[in-house]
Design a protein around this motif. Structure first.
Motif, PDB file in Angstrom:
ATOM      1  N   UNK A 149       0.850  -1.184   0.000  1.00  0.00           N
ATOM      2  CA  UNK A 149       0.000   0.000   0.000  1.00  0.00           C
ATOM      3  C   UNK A 149       0.885   1.234   0.000  1.00  0.00           C
ATOM      4  N   UNK A 150       0.725   2.074  -1.008  1.00  0.00           N
ATOM      5  CA  UNK A 150       1.417   3.360  -1.045  1.00  0.00           C
ATOM      6  C   UNK A 150       0.415   4.401  -0.540  1.00  0.00           C
ATOM      7  N   UNK A 151       0.784   5.090   0.534  1.00  0.00           N
ATOM      8  CA  UNK A 151      -0.151   5.948   1.252  1.00  0.00           C
ATOM      9  C   UNK A 151       0.370   7.373   1.288  1.00  0.00           C
ATOM     10  N   UNK A 152      -0.544   8.325   1.180  1.00  0.00           N
ATOM     11  CA  UNK A 152      -0.184   9.719   1.388  1.00  0.00           C
ATOM     12  C   UNK A 152      -1.382  10.436   1.996  1.00  0.00           C
ATOM     13  N   UNK A 153      -1.093  11.514   2.713  1.00  0.00           N
ATOM     14  CA  UNK A 153      -2.155  12.279   3.364  1.00  0.00           C
ATOM     15  C   UNK A 153      -1.794  13.756   3.333  1.00  0.00           C
ATOM     16  N   UNK A 174      -7.195  14.727   4.107  1.00  0.00           N
ATOM     17  CA  UNK A 174      -7.507  13.748   3.069  1.00  0.00           C
ATOM     18  C   UNK A 174      -6.401  12.720   3.034  1.00  0.00           C
ATOM     19  N   UNK A 175      -6.770  11.489   2.717  1.00  0.00           N
ATOM     20  CA  UNK A 175      -5.759  10.467   2.527  1.00  0.00           C
ATOM     21  C   UNK A 175      -6.093   9.665   1.289  1.00  0.00           C
ATOM     22  N   UNK A 176      -5.054   9.089   0.719  1.00  0.00           N
ATOM     23  CA  UNK A 176      -5.228   8.254  -0.462  1.00  0.00           C
ATOM     24  C   UNK A 176      -4.293   7.071  -0.353  1.00  0.00           C
ATOM     25  N   UNK A 177      -4.703   5.959  -0.924  1.00  0.00           N
ATOM     26  CA  UNK A 177      -3.892   4.753  -0.904  1.00  0.00           C
ATOM     27  C   UNK A 177      -4.032   4.056  -2.250  1.00  0.00           C
ATOM     28  N   UNK A 178      -2.898   3.538  -2.747  1.00  0.00           N
ATOM     29  CA  UNK A 178      -2.896   2.737  -3.969  1.00  0.00           C
ATOM     30  C   UNK A 178      -2.305   1.385  -3.605  1.00  0.00           C
ATOM     31  N   UNK A 232      -3.583  15.586  11.949  1.00  0.00           N
ATOM     32  CA  UNK A 232      -2.211  15.167  11.720  1.00  0.00           C
ATOM     33  C   UNK A 232      -2.140  14.191  10.554  1.00  0.00           C
ATOM     34  N   UNK A 233      -1.071  14.294   9.797  1.00  0.00           N
ATOM     35  CA  UNK A 233      -0.880  13.403   8.652  1.00  0.00           C
ATOM     36  C   UNK A 233      -0.739  11.956   9.111  1.00  0.00           C
ATOM     37  N   UNK A 234      -0.150  11.749  10.267  1.00  0.00           N
ATOM     38  CA  UNK A 234       0.049  10.384  10.770  1.00  0.00           C
ATOM     39  C   UNK A 234      -1.293   9.685  10.993  1.00  0.00           C
ATOM     40  N   UNK A 235      -2.261  10.410  11.572  1.00  0.00           N
ATOM     41  CA  UNK A 235      -3.588   9.834  11.794  1.00  0.00           C
ATOM     42  C   UNK A 235      -4.229   9.500  10.453  1.00  0.00           C
ATOM     43  N   UNK A 250      -2.761   8.870   7.575  1.00  0.00           N
ATOM     44  CA  UNK A 250      -2.095   7.749   6.928  1.00  0.00           C
ATOM     45  C   UNK A 250      -2.472   6.427   7.601  1.00  0.00           C
ATOM     46  N   UNK A 251      -2.670   6.453   8.909  1.00  0.00           N
ATOM     47  CA  UNK A 251      -3.120   5.247   9.601  1.00  0.00           C
ATOM     48  C   UNK A 251      -4.528   4.866   9.150  1.00  0.00           C
ATOM     49  N   UNK A 252      -5.383   5.854   8.972  1.00  0.00           N
ATOM     50  CA  UNK A 252      -6.734   5.589   8.483  1.00  0.00           C
ATOM     51  C   UNK A 252      -6.697   4.976   7.077  1.00  0.00           C
ATOM     52  N   UNK A 253      -5.744   5.412   6.286  1.00  0.00           N
ATOM     53  CA  UNK A 253      -5.651   4.886   4.926  1.00  0.00           C
ATOM     54  C   UNK A 253      -5.362   3.395   4.928  1.00  0.00           C
TER      55      UNK A 253
END
Length: 199
Positions: free
Chosen positions: A142-146, A156-160, A181-184, A186-189
């Motif tokens: 999973x490639x993740x970004x937020x 917003x977060x996205x995952x491929x 926070x971006x960490x939260x 990315x964890x959701x993703x």
């Protein structure tokens, strides 16, 4: 829709398509920055029907000139709408520079399309230059970004998801309220709707 036939920019009593896009004082300033011959041709064509006017422009100008006319019409319409509805004003030079940059970008795209397609190496050919490392066998990666809005009210977060061969398996993109926070994010993703257990 306006309920009076008065230009909200220059108070002209005739606010039709040609006034809004060619004759209004605000857009005249933009047109004045273009080539004089082209502008004179645009102004001289006083066909009242917008479709027929455009057809006349197609027939009477070179392709590059017609494209410049279209982009200028589009840009001046956008600037006019911003001024009327949002009270945001842009200088004629800024609008002109936008149209020139847009036309240059279109020319670059056209030039690229005319070139023969380059041979793209496969992942196996990339060797040490590879930017994507596959997961272990039987797993997905999973490639993740937020990202977070400037006011920290939304995120917003996205995952491929790709398998070990790099084959696309799915993707998800979600806007979330009150995540700061971006960490939260990315964890959701990681708990997204892709339903993969071995990642």
């Amino acid at each position: 829709m306006a309920d009076v036939d008065v230009c909200p920019i220059c108070n002209s009593t005739v606010d039709d398509w040609s006034h809004a896009l060619i004759n209004c004082n605000m857009v005249k300033c933009v047109w004045s920055l273009l080539e004089e011959d082209l502008v004179e041709h645009v102004i001289a064509c006083n066909i009242p029907d917008a479709k027929l006017w455009l057809l006349e422009m197609v027939d009477s100008t070179k392709e590059e000139e017609f494209l410049k006319i279209l982009v200028t019409l589009w840009a001046t319409w956008w600037v006019r709408r911003k001024a009327i509805h949002e009270q945001e004003y842009q200088s004629p030079l800024s609008t002109y520079c936008f149209t020139e940059k847009y036309l240059n970008d279109l020319a670059l795209i056209s030039a690229k399309e005319e070139k023969p397609p380059a041979v793209v190496p496969s992942r196996m050919d990339l060797g040490s230059r590879r930017t994507w490392a596959p997961p272990v066998r039987g797993c997905a990666k999973l490639m993740v970004d937020a990202a977070i809005s400037k006011n920290h009210e939304k995120g917003a977060y996205a995952v491929v998801c790709r398998d070990e061969k790099g084959v696309y398996q799915g993707a998800s993109a979600v806007v979330v309220e009150d995540q700061v926070t971006a960490e939260i994010l990315e964890a959701l993703a990681l708990a997204s709707d892709l339903n993969r257990t071995k990642v």
